[in-house]
Design an enzyme around this catalytic site. Structure first.
Site, PDB file in Angstrom:
ATOM      1  N   HIS A 262      47.288 -33.580  40.004  1.00 25.45           N
ATOM      2  CA  HIS A 262      46.127 -34.092  39.675  1.00 25.45           C
ATOM      3  C   HIS A 262      45.128 -33.390  39.561  1.00 25.45           C
ATOM      4  O   HIS A 262      45.047 -32.329  40.632  1.00 25.45           O
ATOM      5  CB  HIS A 262      45.775 -35.456  40.397  1.00 25.45           C
ATOM      6  CG  HIS A 262      44.366 -35.836  40.468  1.00 25.45           C
ATOM      7  ND1 HIS A 262      43.820 -36.231  39.111  1.00 25.45           N
ATOM      8  CD2 HIS A 262      43.373 -36.245  41.311  1.00 25.45           C
ATOM      9  CE1 HIS A 262      42.491 -36.545  39.376  1.00 25.45           C
ATOM     10  NE2 HIS A 262      42.302 -36.809  40.728  1.00 25.45           N
TER      11      HIS A 262
ATOM     12  N   CYS B  33      43.494 -42.094  40.976  1.00 24.56           N
ATOM     13  CA  CYS B  33      43.866 -40.794  40.266  1.00 24.56           C
ATOM     14  C   CYS B  33      45.416 -40.480  40.260  1.00 24.56           C
ATOM     15  O   CYS B  33      46.056 -39.693  39.723  1.00 24.56           O
ATOM     16  CB  CYS B  33      43.234 -39.661  40.865  1.00 24.56           C
ATOM     17  SG  CYS B  33      41.436 -39.795  41.052  1.00 24.56           S
TER      18      CYS B  33
ATOM     19  N   ASN C  73      37.376 -33.816  36.657  1.00 26.73           N
ATOM     20  CA  ASN C  73      38.219 -34.941  37.397  1.00 26.73           C
ATOM     21  C   ASN C  73      38.184 -36.008  36.512  1.00 26.73           C
ATOM     22  O   ASN C  73      37.243 -36.660  36.506  1.00 26.73           O
ATOM     23  CB  ASN C  73      37.945 -35.161  38.650  1.00 26.73           C
ATOM     24  CG  ASN C  73      38.831 -35.991  39.442  1.00 26.73           C
ATOM     25  OD1 ASN C  73      40.053 -36.935  38.609  1.00 26.73           O
ATOM     26  ND2 ASN C  73      38.881 -36.132  40.551  1.00 26.73           N
TER      27      ASN C  73
HETATM   28  N1  COA Z   1      25.558 -27.964  44.557  1.00 28.72           N
HETATM   29  C1  COA Z   1      25.010 -27.534  45.472  1.00 28.72           C
HETATM   30  N2  COA Z   1      25.177 -27.692  46.988  1.00 28.72           N
HETATM   31  C2  COA Z   1      26.074 -28.730  47.037  1.00 28.72           C
HETATM   32  C3  COA Z   1      26.370 -29.659  46.029  1.00 28.72           C
HETATM   33  C4  COA Z   1      26.170 -29.502  44.702  1.00 28.72           C
HETATM   34  N3  COA Z   1      26.646 -29.983  43.707  1.00 28.72           N
HETATM   35  N4  COA Z   1      27.146 -30.603  46.706  1.00 28.72           N
HETATM   36  C5  COA Z   1      27.012 -30.422  48.001  1.00 28.72           C
HETATM   37  N5  COA Z   1      26.343 -29.337  48.116  1.00 28.72           N
HETATM   38  C6  COA Z   1      26.022 -28.855  49.509  1.00 28.72           C
HETATM   39  C7  COA Z   1      26.094 -29.843  50.840  1.00 28.72           C
HETATM   40  O1  COA Z   1      24.723 -30.388  50.628  1.00 28.72           O
HETATM   41  C8  COA Z   1      26.106 -28.726  51.791  1.00 28.72           C
HETATM   42  O2  COA Z   1      25.170 -28.312  52.135  1.00 28.72           O
HETATM   43  P1  COA Z   1      24.640 -27.904  53.622  1.00 28.72           P
HETATM   44  O3  COA Z   1      25.651 -26.999  54.171  1.00 28.72           O
HETATM   45  O4  COA Z   1      23.119 -27.507  53.674  1.00 28.72           O
HETATM   46  O5  COA Z   1      24.612 -29.308  54.341  1.00 28.72           O
HETATM   47  C9  COA Z   1      27.190 -27.615  51.516  1.00 28.72           C
HETATM   48  O6  COA Z   1      26.907 -27.832  49.922  1.00 28.72           O
HETATM   49  C10 COA Z   1      28.533 -27.765  51.607  1.00 28.72           C
HETATM   50  O7  COA Z   1      28.922 -29.224  51.626  1.00 28.72           O
HETATM   51  P2  COA Z   1      30.439 -29.709  51.689  1.00 28.72           P
HETATM   52  O8  COA Z   1      30.362 -31.334  51.210  1.00 28.72           O
HETATM   53  O9  COA Z   1      30.853 -29.504  52.694  1.00 28.72           O
HETATM   54  O10 COA Z   1      31.196 -28.875  50.547  1.00 28.72           O
HETATM   55  P3  COA Z   1      32.516 -28.674  50.145  1.00 28.72           P
HETATM   56  O11 COA Z   1      32.959 -27.265  50.415  1.00 28.72           O
HETATM   57  O12 COA Z   1      33.460 -29.899  51.039  1.00 28.72           O
HETATM   58  O13 COA Z   1      32.692 -29.154  48.626  1.00 28.72           O
HETATM   59  C11 COA Z   1      33.305 -30.856  47.263  1.00 28.72           C
HETATM   60  C12 COA Z   1      32.414 -30.419  48.259  1.00 28.72           C
HETATM   61  C13 COA Z   1      32.963 -32.115  46.877  1.00 28.72           C
HETATM   62  C14 COA Z   1      33.465 -30.081  46.080  1.00 28.72           C
HETATM   63  C15 COA Z   1      34.918 -30.907  48.193  1.00 28.72           C
HETATM   64  O14 COA Z   1      34.539 -31.456  49.422  1.00 28.72           O
HETATM   65  C16 COA Z   1      35.792 -31.451  47.375  1.00 28.72           C
HETATM   66  O15 COA Z   1      36.297 -31.069  46.329  1.00 28.72           O
HETATM   67  N6  COA Z   1      36.525 -32.441  47.975  1.00 28.72           N
HETATM   68  C17 COA Z   1      37.486 -33.433  47.046  1.00 28.72           C
HETATM   69  C18 COA Z   1      36.735 -34.152  46.144  1.00 28.72           C
HETATM   70  C19 COA Z   1      37.783 -34.712  45.295  1.00 28.72           C
HETATM   71  O16 COA Z   1      38.578 -34.008  44.710  1.00 28.72           O
HETATM   72  N7  COA Z   1      37.481 -36.115  44.848  1.00 28.72           N
HETATM   73  C20 COA Z   1      38.398 -36.885  44.014  1.00 28.72           C
HETATM   74  C21 COA Z   1      39.897 -37.112  44.702  1.00 28.72           C
HETATM   75  S1  COA Z   1      40.738 -37.724  43.784  1.00 28.72           S
END
Ligand code: COA
Length: 327
Positions: A252, A115, A282
């Protein structure tokens, strides 16, 4: 301030026709529109056809650039394609693009910084032109992320989309637009965002999810919101320009919450950011040129504007760049 002799002279973009909305994803995995909007800000993404690859997206983005700016790319002497989703291991996407566009005498390389690819690509192009090695370079950020996305994995498939953006970087004695840059890498954290290829081990640890993108979203999130604000200051430290003087910040487009957090920590007004994530998700190396193209099309970016670009992601790698818009 770096002494540059390079200027961006044209911009183009392309995204595939097919849309994948949050409602579509609700029918594919256990997720819902509200969760996706709240956690990421993404409403929909574009998905390439089965037979549409990154080189096809690059060519369409360049054709769009040619049309909008009435430019020729026939005399380009280097093509840099920034991508983590090449059509093949070899030939490079850049060589395919050279052939498809019929450019007779040019170097052609792919650059993979995930990215952060596009900002790395601009940094390299500026170096090649300023040193006198090249005169006219196509820098393209393009991805077909859908081809490495596991559409059963709800933690990743909601994030990624396909698309591309292209810029021409040309030699200019008077109108240099490259003011400063700052690059970094933290390979020790590479296991938090990867897509396996020939090896399924990283830094001695074995990996899961062969051939698909796998991430530890929380770790990537934490790293990004800690690293980027410091990196932005490192870009500016090399100049006499302050953050308050920046007209547009193009981070990004990983997700809206990361951008909000970066802006909050940097005390930078979020209204002055340009993003491509709401409608395209993304798109990795393509998010920044897509956002730049959108900012130009909407008449936001104007001549003389100071624009801070910041790419970050897989590697984990990051690259920031300060531009003055000269077109
Ligand atoms: N829909 C619904 N629930 C979801 C889900 C989805 N698509 N994906 C995960 N969950 C659930 C999880 O299972 C978890 O449930 P639990 O509490 O029962 O275990 C809950 O939502 C929270 O999960 P978590 O991973 O802690 O969520 P988060 O707030 O960290 O959000 C992302 C997840 C991926 C959106 C976030 O971590 C993020 O944006 N990270 C950066 C990723 C990124 O940008 N990557 C590319 C970089 S270049």
């Amino acid at each position: 301030m770096i002494c540059s002799k390079a200027q961006i002279t044209a911009v183009g973009a392309y995204v595939p026709e097919k849309r994948l909305t949050n409602e579509d994803l609700e029918r594919m995995v256990d997720t819902n529109n509200e969760w996706i909007i709240k956690r990421t800000g993404i409403k929909e993404r574009r998905i390439a056809d089965e037979q549409e690859f990154t080189s096809d997206i690059c060519v369409k983005a360049v054709e769009n650039l040619i049309k909008k700016y009435d430019k020729s790319v026939h005399d380009v002497d280097m093509i840099i394609v920034c991508t983590m989703t090449p059509d093949f291991k070899t030939p490079s996407v850049a060589a395919l693009v050279q052939a498809k566009l019929g450019i007779p005498h040019t170097g052609a390389i792919d650059l993979n910084a995930a990215c952060a690819g596009f900002t790395y690509g601009l940094h390299v192009a500026n170096g090649l032109i300023t040193s006198g090695l090249n005169k006219k370079i196509l820098v393209i950020g393009a991805e077909t992320m859908s081809k490495i996305t596991d559409f059963n994995d709800r933690t990743t498939c909601i994030l990624f989309g396909d698309g591309g953006g292209a810029v021409l970087v040309e030699y200019s004695e008077q109108k240099s637009g490259f003011l400063s840059s700052h690059l970094g890498s933290k390979g020790e954290l590479g296991k938090n965002l990867y897509c396996t290829n020939l090896s399924d081990r990283i830094n001695g640890e074995s990996l899961t999810g062969l051939g698909n993108i796998v991430q530890n979203g929380r770790e990537v999130y934490k790293w990004a919101v800690n690293t980027v604000p410091k990196g932005m200051l490192s870009v500016l430290e090399k100049t006499d320009i302050s953050l308050q003087e920046i007209d547009w910040f193009i981070p990004h487009s990983a997700n809206l919450r990361i951008i909000e957090s970066i802006c909050e920590r940097s005390e930078f007004p979020i209204e002055k950011t340009l993003k491509s994530l709401v409608e395209y998700g993304n798109t990795s190396a393509a998010t920044i040129p897509l956002a730049l193209d959108k900012g130009l099309t909407e008449g936001k970016v104007k001549q003389g504007d100071k624009i801070l670009l910041y790419g970050f992601g897989g590697g984990l790698s990051h690259a920031g760049l300060l531009l003055e818009w000269t077109v």
